[in-house]
Enzyme design. Structure first.
Site, PDB file in Angstrom:
ATOM      1  N   LYS A   1      -0.317   8.025   3.362  1.00  0.00           N
ATOM      2  CA  LYS A   1      -0.783   6.789   2.732  1.00  0.00           C
ATOM      3  C   LYS A   1      -2.300   6.875   2.555  1.00  0.00           C
ATOM      4  O   LYS A   1      -2.996   7.450   3.403  1.00  0.00           O
ATOM      5  CB  LYS A   1      -0.401   5.631   3.647  1.00  0.00           C
TER       6      LYS A   1
ATOM      7  N   SER B   1       3.391  -2.313   2.982  1.00  0.00           N
ATOM      8  CA  SER B   1       2.389  -1.834   2.060  1.00  0.00           C
ATOM      9  C   SER B   1       2.421  -0.321   1.848  1.00  0.00           C
ATOM     10  O   SER B   1       1.713   0.187   0.979  1.00  0.00           O
ATOM     11  CB  SER B   1       0.994  -2.238   2.554  1.00  0.00           C
TER      12      SER B   1
ATOM     13  N   SER C   1       4.950  -2.896   7.258  1.00  0.00           N
ATOM     14  CA  SER C   1       4.514  -1.982   6.194  1.00  0.00           C
ATOM     15  C   SER C   1       5.132  -0.583   6.219  1.00  0.00           C
ATOM     16  O   SER C   1       4.992   0.159   5.250  1.00  0.00           O
ATOM     17  CB  SER C   1       2.992  -1.856   6.195  1.00  0.00           C
TER      18      SER C   1
END
Ligand SMILES: *[C@@H]1O[C@H](CO)[C@@H](O)[C@H](O)[C@H]1NC(C)=O
Ligand SMILES: *[C@@H]1O[C@H](CO)[C@@H](O)[C@H](O)[C@H]1NC(C)=O
Ligand SMILES: *[C@@H]1O[C@H](CO)[C@@H](O)[C@H](O)[C@H]1NC(C)=O
Ligand SMILES: *[C@@H]1O[C@H](CO)[C@@H](O)[C@H](O)[C@H]1NC(C)=O
Ligand SMILES: *[C@@H]1O[C@H](CO)[C@@H](O)[C@H](O)[C@H]1NC(C)=O
Ligand SMILES: *[C@@H]1O[C@H](CO)[C@@H](O)[C@H](O)[C@H]1NC(C)=O
Ligand SMILES: *[C@@H]1O[C@H](CO)[C@@H](O)[C@H](O)[C@H]1NC(C)=O
Ligand SMILES: *[C@@H]1O[C@H](CO)[C@@H](O)[C@H](O)[C@H]1NC(C)=O
Length: 594
Positions: A144, A225, A249
């Site tokens: 990420k 996320s 997330s």
């Protein structure tokens, strides 16, 4: 964003590596003659279809030097690598072609690592010389974009404002994966600032990365996320990925992309080098297509790190978690609890039906299911309406709210993170907010200017208003949420008045599930379990346990996965299926939040 020019450049570099190693000889006449495609189908673009399949995209994935890369496991890949029928360089090239083919549609890649082919080639050489570091040697992965990599890539949390900033070092989790021989392919897209910036937003969107989408249905909330980390692995763009979770997330993008997701106990994986949200809750986790692959990933990242003192008190095995993986036969004698009133009653009828059918199958393999293993504190921590990290305030008690803690921690934690960056003038939350206002057209610093950031930056503003002050309200909220979700919550449900249960089974699509595990700092694992009949979006079955119980949770997760995968027709509906790319040309922003 990835451009075809960039890929071409990589391809040229690849040719250079290939010919210098004497492995590839190109016939220029042939190559020039095939540059113009007679038919771009089926690999280049999906063929428009009629009837029931009109909105499905077909993105067939070619084999990779004879190896079936689509849905391959790490063990299968290692076998081919050790037999010498496949190299890491070839795998990387095939994944790059997959990115080329599909990522324009789902935007899961923020940035590719320009050194990827050299890294793969050097690991191939090391293997050839007889040294294999372990199960991740030569295996490509993504991180990420809020996880720092000290290389030619940028680490920006999806925001333009950190472009050009220089991180002090690799995040500890990245360092560890590099040492294990895994190939860092690139950064994945995400919801900007991991969703801290606003409470009204398009999940998966960032100014730098655009809108990440799930390949299951491109119009719909892809989970976040860690949205790109989920979409990429679901689309077979990489083997596994790292995500980060403050509240949902990792679990949400995993379950909405039919993946296995592991959100570890806070402190099992170091947060050093991760753009923070809240040190009380942040944790780095894994997304993969199987429990074993996700476990290899976890083994590659957990461990103590002096730069994150939460890791110093971890209770973890010294020799990895794969030792816990097992098969369905170990379900005999297992006892699983269903916190019905706490969670299940809020799940949709369809998810209840599907998940309970799966649970019946688990029962038929010898597990005992106990209904009604509730969290005694549920009325104070569960908003019946859905995910709510400010439920304490909703009830009128900010001193009992998770968000009170997150707001204060973010203010301080982000300042500490920024203080270690070089080559940037972004040093504080105030600087961040000013940039978003100065660049309102792309960064939507004011409400209702940018379609992806309807709330502007109200989350940042709420944190700013807290001033980062750890006052009485903060400490009350922290101790409240710990007690309510631990002793009076998950641990009490597991204790079950003395009739102990091994793990709680929960619908992982439910926001309240991640709310509780997040505040406790306890682990959560999700397994693919079914598909929503209206949207085509996947949903998962969750396993909820106590602190540091990843070993036993992975034992049960692997046993349940074995039930899903080794059964016949009766288990077909309860396992990961390939994405259908529904509405594959959709570009709506915001995504449908269903
Ligand atoms: C290269 O390919 C062309 C077209 O297929 C063929 O005619 C030619 O013989 C090939 N050259 C070599 C050196 O193999
Ligand atoms: C629709 O697609 C599925 C899977 O790709 C295929 O099996 C089926 O035959 C298609 N149906 C029609 C009517 O084209
Ligand atoms: C970590 O260090 C901070 C500051 O030195 C301290 O306040 C905190 O209690 C420590 N946490 C743990 C889990 O040791
Ligand atoms: C669990 O118990 C509740 C009542 O508390 C009931 O409504 C529900 O149907 C039960 N679920 C199962 C799977 O038995
Ligand atoms: C920060 O960047 C400057 C200028 O490029 C360089 O001289 C300095 O060594 C860097 N500092 C660190 C800690 O990397
Ligand atoms: C932040 O919140 C304060 C107080 O509610 C308000 O006055 C201010 O306009 C907000 N600023 C931004 C940039 O939203
Ligand atoms: C929060 O504040 C209320 C008074 O407004 C008080 O009754 C309650 O005990 C406090 N909660 C905690 C956890 O201290
Ligand atoms: C995709 O999901 C949306 C809801 O977000 C739904 O309305 C739509 O029908 C789905 N697309 C297809 C092709 O099923």
């Amino acid at each position: 964003m990835l451009s075809r020019g960039a890929l071409l450049a990589i391809g040229v570099a690849f040719n250079a590596i290939g010919s210098s190693a004497g492995r590839h000889l190109y016939n220029t006449t042939q190559i020039l003659g095939t540059q113009t495609l007679d038919s771009p189908y089926p690999y280049e673009v999906p063929v428009l279809q009629d009837g029931v399949n009109a909105s499905s995209g077909q993105f067939p994935m070619p084999t990779c030097n004879g190896f079936t890369l689509e849905e391959a496991t790490i063990d299968q890949m290692q076998e081919a690598l050790s037999k010498g029928t496949l190299t890491s360089v070839q795998i990387v090239m095939c994944y790059l072609q997959r990115i080329w083919q599909t990522d324009e549609y789902i935007r899961s890649i923020m940035e590719l690592n320009p050194d990827i082919l050299e890294i793969a080639a050097s690991l191939d050489l090391e293997r050839k010389n007889g040294h294999v570091r372990g199960p991740l040697h030569g295996i490509p992965f993504l991180v990420k974009d809020n996880i720092a990599t000290k290389d030619k890539m940028e680490t920006t949390a999806g925001s333009w404002m950190l472009l050009g900033s220089v991180v002090p070092r690799d995040a500890h989790v990245v360092r560890r994966l590099r040492e294990s021989g895994a190939v860092l392919m690139g950064h994945a897209t995400l919801s900007e600032w991991a969703d801290m910036r606003t409470n009204s937003y398009s999940e998966g969107y960032s100014a730098r990365g655009g809108q990440a989408r799930s390949p299951y249905n491109l119009t719909t909330n892809p989970g976040g996320s860690s949205s790109g980390s989920g979409g990429a692995v679901a689309a077979n763009i990489g083997m596994f990925s790292l995500g980060t979770e403050t509240d949902g997330s990792v679990i949400s993008p995993a379950e909405r992309n039919a993946l296995v997701g592991i959100k570890p106990t806070v402190g099992l994986t170091s947060r050093a080098g991760v753009i923070p949200e809240c040190h009380n809750q942040d944790t780095v986790g894994c997304l993969a297509r199987t429990v074993r692959d996700a476990t290899y990933c976890l083994d590659g990242i957990y461990g103590q790190d002096t730069r994150d003192n939460y890791t110093l008190i971890q209770k973890a095995p010294s020799n990895g978690y794969t030792q816990y993986l097992t098969s369905k036969s170990s379900l005999k004698g297992a006892v699983f609890g269903l916190p019905w009133l706490t969670f299940w009653q809020y799940s949709s009828a369809e998810q209840q039906t599907t998940l309970l059918s799966l649970i019946s199958l688990i029962e038929s393999h010898g597990a005992t299911i106990i209904n009604g293993t509730e969290l005694p504190s549920r009325e104070k921590i569960i908003n019946p309406e859905g995910w709510d990290w400010d439920f304490g305030s909703t009830r009128g008690y900010p001193n009992e709210s998770e968000y009170t803690v997150v707001k204060v921690d973010f203010y301080n934690d982000i300042r500490a993170y920024l203080s270690e960056l070089n080559n940037t003038d972004i040093r504080s939350l105030e600087d961040i907010m000013q940039y978003n206002i100065d660049n309102v057209g792309t960064e939507g610093g004011l409400p209702d200017v940018h379609p992806a950031f309807a709330g502007g930056q109200d989350g940042f503003n709420a944190s700013l208003q807290s001033g980062g002050v750890m006052d009485e309200t903060y400490w009350q909220a922290l101790s409240f949420m710990h007690r309510a979700t631990r002793e009076d919550g998950i641990d009490a449900a597991l204790y079950n008045s003395g009739n102990l249960v091994d793990v709680l089974l929960v619908p992982s699509d439910l926001g309240q599930v991640t709310n509780v595990a997040a505040q406790a700092g306890y682990p959560l694992i999700t397994l693919p379990a079914g598909i929503n009949s209206e949207t085509g979006m996947p949903f998962g079955l969750g396993l909820m346990g106590s602190a540091w119980s990843e070993g036993t949770m992975l034992k049960w997760a692997s046993a349940i996965e074995d039930v899903q995968l080794s059964g016949g027709q009766e288990t077909r509906d309860f396992r990961r299926t390939l994405p259908k790319w529904l509405d594959y040309r959709a570009k709506n922003v915001p995504v449908n939040n269903v």
